[in-house]
Design a protein around this motif. Structure first.
Motif, PDB file in Angstrom:
ATOM      1  N   VAL A 141      33.380  46.129  40.592  1.00  0.00           N
ATOM      2  CA  VAL A 141      32.335  45.094  40.767  1.00  0.00           C
ATOM      3  C   VAL A 141      32.753  43.915  40.052  1.00  0.00           C
ATOM      4  N   GLN A 142      32.623  42.733  40.643  1.00  0.00           N
ATOM      5  CA  GLN A 142      32.812  41.556  40.481  1.00  0.00           C
ATOM      6  C   GLN A 142      31.550  40.321  40.046  1.00  0.00           C
ATOM      7  N   VAL A 143      31.525  38.989  39.833  1.00  0.00           N
ATOM      8  CA  VAL A 143      30.766  38.053  39.482  1.00  0.00           C
ATOM      9  C   VAL A 143      31.096  37.198  40.425  1.00  0.00           C
ATOM     10  N   MET A 144      30.019  36.959  41.186  1.00  0.00           N
ATOM     11  CA  MET A 144      31.123  36.066  42.577  1.00  0.00           C
ATOM     12  C   MET A 144      31.251  34.600  42.163  1.00  0.00           C
ATOM     13  N   GLU A 145      30.433  33.574  40.996  1.00  0.00           N
ATOM     14  CA  GLU A 145      30.944  32.978  40.097  1.00  0.00           C
ATOM     15  C   GLU A 145      32.136  32.697  39.736  1.00  0.00           C
ATOM     16  N   LYS A 146      32.517  31.761  39.608  1.00  0.00           N
ATOM     17  CA  LYS A 146      33.989  32.042  38.367  1.00  0.00           C
ATOM     18  C   LYS A 146      33.541  32.051  37.388  1.00  0.00           C
ATOM     19  N   SER A 147      33.588  31.913  35.778  1.00  0.00           N
ATOM     20  CA  SER A 147      33.280  31.488  34.386  1.00  0.00           C
ATOM     21  C   SER A 147      34.582  30.836  33.938  1.00  0.00           C
ATOM     22  N   LYS A 148      34.316  30.329  32.836  1.00  0.00           N
ATOM     23  CA  LYS A 148      35.317  29.337  32.151  1.00  0.00           C
ATOM     24  C   LYS A 148      36.233  30.487  32.070  1.00  0.00           C
ATOM     25  N   GLY A 149      36.893  31.425  31.615  1.00  0.00           N
ATOM     26  CA  GLY A 149      37.382  32.152  31.606  1.00  0.00           C
ATOM     27  C   GLY A 149      38.484  32.195  32.433  1.00  0.00           C
ATOM     28  N   TYR A 150      38.324  31.865  33.485  1.00  0.00           N
ATOM     29  CA  TYR A 150      39.496  32.420  34.611  1.00  0.00           C
ATOM     30  C   TYR A 150      39.642  30.426  35.515  1.00  0.00           C
ATOM     31  N   LEU A 151      39.193  29.904  34.773  1.00  0.00           N
ATOM     32  CA  LEU A 151      39.005  28.437  34.237  1.00  0.00           C
ATOM     33  C   LEU A 151      39.655  27.874  34.089  1.00  0.00           C
ATOM     34  N   LEU A 152      40.556  28.334  32.892  1.00  0.00           N
ATOM     35  CA  LEU A 152      40.860  27.350  32.163  1.00  0.00           C
ATOM     36  C   LEU A 152      42.525  27.699  32.014  1.00  0.00           C
ATOM     37  N   ASP A 153      43.579  26.271  32.177  1.00  0.00           N
ATOM     38  CA  ASP A 153      45.050  26.261  32.326  1.00  0.00           C
ATOM     39  C   ASP A 153      45.688  27.471  31.250  1.00  0.00           C
ATOM     40  N   SER A 154      46.065  28.328  31.724  1.00  0.00           N
ATOM     41  CA  SER A 154      47.056  29.106  30.877  1.00  0.00           C
ATOM     42  C   SER A 154      47.892  28.854  30.092  1.00  0.00           C
ATOM     43  N   SER A 155      48.838  27.594  30.378  1.00  0.00           N
ATOM     44  CA  SER A 155      49.341  26.834  29.714  1.00  0.00           C
ATOM     45  C   SER A 155      49.249  25.885  28.537  1.00  0.00           C
ATOM     46  N   THR A 156      47.882  25.423  28.591  1.00  0.00           N
ATOM     47  CA  THR A 156      47.090  25.028  27.275  1.00  0.00           C
ATOM     48  C   THR A 156      46.732  25.938  26.334  1.00  0.00           C
ATOM     49  N   ALA A 157      45.602  26.390  27.022  1.00  0.00           N
ATOM     50  CA  ALA A 157      44.399  27.062  26.566  1.00  0.00           C
ATOM     51  C   ALA A 157      45.403  28.566  25.768  1.00  0.00           C
ATOM     52  N   ASN A 159      43.194  30.934  24.457  1.00  0.00           N
ATOM     53  CA  ASN A 159      41.630  32.114  24.737  1.00  0.00           C
ATOM     54  C   ASN A 159      41.451  31.998  26.009  1.00  0.00           C
ATOM     55  N   PHE A 160      41.409  32.947  26.947  1.00  0.00           N
ATOM     56  CA  PHE A 160      40.914  32.457  28.219  1.00  0.00           C
ATOM     57  C   PHE A 160      41.233  34.584  29.291  1.00  0.00           C
ATOM     58  N   TYR A 161      41.423  34.316  30.578  1.00  0.00           N
ATOM     59  CA  TYR A 161      40.642  35.444  31.096  1.00  0.00           C
ATOM     60  C   TYR A 161      42.320  35.185  32.437  1.00  0.00           C
ATOM     61  N   PRO A 162      43.449  35.865  31.703  1.00  0.00           N
ATOM     62  CA  PRO A 162      44.541  36.508  32.168  1.00  0.00           C
ATOM     63  C   PRO A 162      44.108  37.195  33.405  1.00  0.00           C
ATOM     64  N   GLY A 163      43.617  38.467  33.618  1.00  0.00           N
ATOM     65  CA  GLY A 163      43.760  39.240  34.559  1.00  0.00           C
ATOM     66  C   GLY A 163      42.298  38.751  35.612  1.00  0.00           C
ATOM     67  N   SER A 164      42.347  39.320  36.555  1.00  0.00           N
ATOM     68  CA  SER A 164      41.407  39.449  38.170  1.00  0.00           C
ATOM     69  C   SER A 164      39.660  39.703  37.568  1.00  0.00           C
ATOM     70  N   PRO A 165      39.003  38.978  38.433  1.00  0.00           N
ATOM     71  CA  PRO A 165      37.421  39.297  37.615  1.00  0.00           C
ATOM     72  C   PRO A 165      36.426  40.320  38.564  1.00  0.00           C
ATOM     73  N   GLN A 166      37.446  41.323  38.526  1.00  0.00           N
ATOM     74  CA  GLN A 166      37.161  42.564  39.830  1.00  0.00           C
ATOM     75  C   GLN A 166      36.944  43.441  38.535  1.00  0.00           C
ATOM     76  N   LYS A 167      35.613  44.732  38.176  1.00  0.00           N
ATOM     77  CA  LYS A 167      36.306  45.473  37.396  1.00  0.00           C
ATOM     78  C   LYS A 167      36.202  46.745  38.506  1.00  0.00           C
ATOM     79  N   SER A 658      27.892  32.276  28.238  1.00  0.00           N
ATOM     80  CA  SER A 658      28.349  31.207  27.408  1.00  0.00           C
ATOM     81  C   SER A 658      29.432  32.148  27.075  1.00  0.00           C
ATOM     82  N   GLY A 659      30.058  31.175  26.514  1.00  0.00           N
ATOM     83  CA  GLY A 659      31.668  31.544  25.962  1.00  0.00           C
ATOM     84  C   GLY A 659      32.398  31.192  27.153  1.00  0.00           C
ATOM     85  N   LEU A 660      33.198  32.340  26.872  1.00  0.00           N
ATOM     86  CA  LEU A 660      34.299  32.566  28.375  1.00  0.00           C
ATOM     87  C   LEU A 660      33.538  33.079  29.628  1.00  0.00           C
ATOM     88  N   ASP A 661      31.962  33.335  29.865  1.00  0.00           N
ATOM     89  CA  ASP A 661      31.226  34.298  30.453  1.00  0.00           C
ATOM     90  C   ASP A 661      31.028  32.997  31.012  1.00  0.00           C
TER      91      ASP A 661
END
Length: 679
Positions: A141-157, A159-167, A658-661
């Motif tokens: 399962v995957q949400v096709m649009e990338k949410s905020k949690g995947y777009l944040l810069d991992s070097s500065t953020a 709170n973010f999603y480090p993994g892939s968007p697939q379930k 809302s939030g990271l989603d």
């Protein structure tokens, strides 16, 4: 019930419209508890197994009939009495002669039962191990649009999603006629890492189970993951159970004590071993479990201090740093048992449940937490009973915890005549009574701090008509979350169903509920607690246009705090089409939906058909459209494939979620792929 796919004998899969009563039960469950876990598909698996190996009504005992979860205790008692008096059934149509049974009941159970003349043979262990069916299911399962949690810069953020968007979900299962099964489950949620970072072991969640039934005095034995269900849900109930719905006679909890578990939900099960033994009128169960639980750890900075947890986490997500830090923090040892005695129509049972925790649980100091679960141990003890006398069935459970705080649930089912059934249920649960993994017939999610009385009636004034209604009055003697005073509420429902033939069915339903919440538009120090009414009216119809095509449509309106200071209203309309030709490998169903509400308080829910062993019940608010399509293709007799695409389009929003989603733009789309290989 809540499954929307049926397996004809000899075929891998098929798809049919859901029954209105079943989908309303699931919708009501989600509406009353938005955090309810919906990944336990054990019941769906069991019903699929009944389709491939129908239950023989000429030999099924009371325990087996309860496993269908369709029949009421009165209907089960009537079937056994009829069979004892007149002998074995010759035809399935003979069921119409059983007192308390009607055409609707027979149609509900028809796919899952048979009336074979031959006796059920006891299979040897070698037959069980070699003669069953294997299956391997893969789902992505995957949400096709990338949410905020995947777009944040991992070097500065932080709170973010480090993994892939697939379930990703994988399940292997072996099953022999519901007598022996074992299997493995592996699951990764969207945003969780895979073979790196915090998830170097690969999948975030693994599960394994081995379960066997009916070997001499051993009625059930579980190794690995399993669920425990006792009494009426005051002490322990980990499987799916319904509460208020138009099926007013389905208010009693019915299940075997031990059940196998191999679903994706990461919370409501035990991990260890259990066994049920029985002889003559007696049956006894013992079990033990040791698990790591997610929890909010609070580290004490004082040298002499002790760490504690402020709450147990039940989301099952391990995406962000805070979520992975909570993973497996708490240790839980659980053990208990049940002893029951059955004499004709009388059943009695004693239930014991014990928990031991490594770290003490200490809730926040908010007033509503004054009587909340705390400490390093918890105990629950109860006595449950049921008794059937002619057309009357009594049942209930009385429980105490280790502080001797009381809880009671007591109900009655009565068949007044061939056309009228009634149900009643009283509950009185102390504010100090605490339990874990329970699911009694209560207004609140957990049985705690509640008094109430429920009554329901089902009337069949004519062959084509059915009228169902209930009234429920309840009060909460102590404070609740977001309710800063003792409060009370009421819930009424009236539904009329018209089914003149097998091709057409329609129902209309009115529901009115008043529940107290904090209301503080002026920002006062002490908010006022006021009852806010919520009313809804729904009409739905289903029409089988041809053997291959069924049409269905629903219109629903809702009013929150009508004519009050926080007034909102909402509207939902959808149309479905189901296409399932006989003896052909291809089928599909699709929906087009429009919704419009004035806010979250006027939100609406709608059950959605999904891939095999799955279902979804999204919440809708604001204004927009939704559409989805499910496609099923049986590639051959062993391999089947499903594709599901669903999309929500908002009319006046540029940020969705809302939030990271949170997703930029007015659309949110989901793609789901599934393969099932049966061998």
């Amino acid at each position: 019930m809540l499954f929307c796919w049926l397996l004809p004998y000899g075929s891998l899969s098929a798809q049919v419209p859901e029954t209105p009563a079943g989908e309303q039960q699931v919708e009501n469950l989600t509406e009353n508890n938005e955090d309810a876990e919906t990944e336990d598909d054990s019941y769906l698996q069991q019903m699929q197994q009944f389709i491939k190996n129908p239950l023989n009504l000429n030999h099924a005992d009371e325990a087996a009939l309860k496993e269908l979860r369709v029949l009421t205790p009165l209907q089960i008692s009537s079937l056994i009495a009829y069979r004892t008096l007149l002998g074995k059934f010759i035809s399935i149509y003979e069921l119409q002669a059983i007192p308390g049974w009607d055409v609707e009941t027979i149609q509900k159970i028809r796919p899952y039962v048979s009336v074979s003349e031959s006796a059920e043979l006891v299979a040897t262990l070698s037959q069980r191990l070699a003669g069953g069916n294997h299956s391997l299911l893969l789902r992505g399962v995957q949400v096709m649009e990338k949410s905020k949690g995947y777009l944040l810069d991992s070097s500065t953020a932080t709170n973010f999603y480090p993994g892939s968007p697939q379930k990703i979900f994988i399940r292997y299962r072996y099953n022999y006629k519901n007598l022996l099964q074992y299997g493995l489950v592996a699951e990764k949620d969207a945003g969780e890492q895979f073979f790196k970072g915090a998830q170097r072991q690969g999948f975030d969640f693994y599960s394994a189970h081995f379960f066997v039934r009916n070997i001499g005095v051993v009625k059930a034995m579980a190794l690995g993951d399993f669920t425990v269900n006792m009494g009426q849900g005051l002490t322990q109930w980990q499987s799916l159970a319904f509460k208020k719905s138009p099926d007013v006679m389905n208010i009693k909890r019915q299940s075997a004590v031990l059940r196998p578990y191999n679903s994706a939900g990461e919370i409501y099960f035990h991990r260890g071993a259990g066994i049920t033994v029985g002889r003559n009128k007696w049956q006894a169960t013992v079990f033990a479990s040791y698990r790591r639980l997610d929890a909010n750890l609070v580290a004490d900075t004082l040298p002499s201090g002790d760490d504690f947890v402020s709450s147990l986490q039940t989301s099952g997500f391990h995406r962000t740093k805070s979520e992975t830090d909570d993973k497996g923090v708490q240790r839980q040892l659980a053990f208990g048992g049940n002893v029951s005695w059955q004499l004709r129509n009388l059943h009695t049972g004693i239930n014991v449940m014990q928990y031991r925790f490594k770290l003490p649980i200490t809730k926040s100091a908010d007033p509503y937490n004054l009587f909340a679960l705390n400490g390093k141990q918890l105990g629950n003890y109860s006595f449950d009973y049921s008794y059937t006398y002619k057309n009357l069935h009594l049942f209930g459970e009385a429980a105490v915890n280790n502080q001797f705080k009381k809880a009671i649930v007591s109900g009655m089912l009565i068949s007044v005549s061939s056309a009228v059934d009634m149900s009643f249920l009283y509950r009185n649960i102390s504010r100090e009574y605490q339990s874990l993994y329970t699911n009694a017939f209560t207004e609140s999610t957990l049985p705690n701090n509640e008094k109430g009385f429920y009554s329901g009636i089902s009337i069949r004034p004519a062959t084509a008509w059915r009228i169902d209604a209930y009234a429920d009055f309840y009060q909460f003697p102590w404070l609740k979350f977001r309710v800063d005073a003792p409060s009370a509420g009421s819930d009424y429902m009236l539904q009329a169903t018209y089914r003149p033939n097998k091709l057409f069915e329609a129902y209309t339903r009115y529901r009115a509920e008043t529940k107290a919440i904090n209301f503080n538009p002026g920002g006062l120090v002490l908010p006022a607690v006021t009852g806010k009414p919520r009313q809804s009216w729904r009409t739905q119809f289903s029409y089988r246009l041809s053997p291959a095509v069924t049409l269905r449509s629903r219109a629903e309106m809702i009013w929150f705090d009508k004519r009050g200071p926080a007034a909102e209203q909402g509207f939902l309309l959808y149309a479905d089409i189901f296409y399932k030709p006989m003896l052909k490998p291809f089928s599909f169903n699709m929906r087009l939906q429009y919704f419009e509400t004035e806010g979250y308080n006027s939100r609406l829910y709608a059950y959605e058909n999904d891939v095999l062993y799955s279902f979804s019940i999204p919440v809708f608010y604001d204004k927009g459209y939704r559409h989805y399509i499910n496609i099923n293709y049986d590639i051959n007799r062993k391999l089947s494939a499903w594709v599901r695409f669903a999309q929500t389009i908002f009319s006046d929003k540029q940020l969705t979620g809302s939030g990271l989603d949170e997703v930029r733009g007015p659309r949110k789309s989901e793609l789901k792929l599934q393969l099932l290989y049966a061998f």
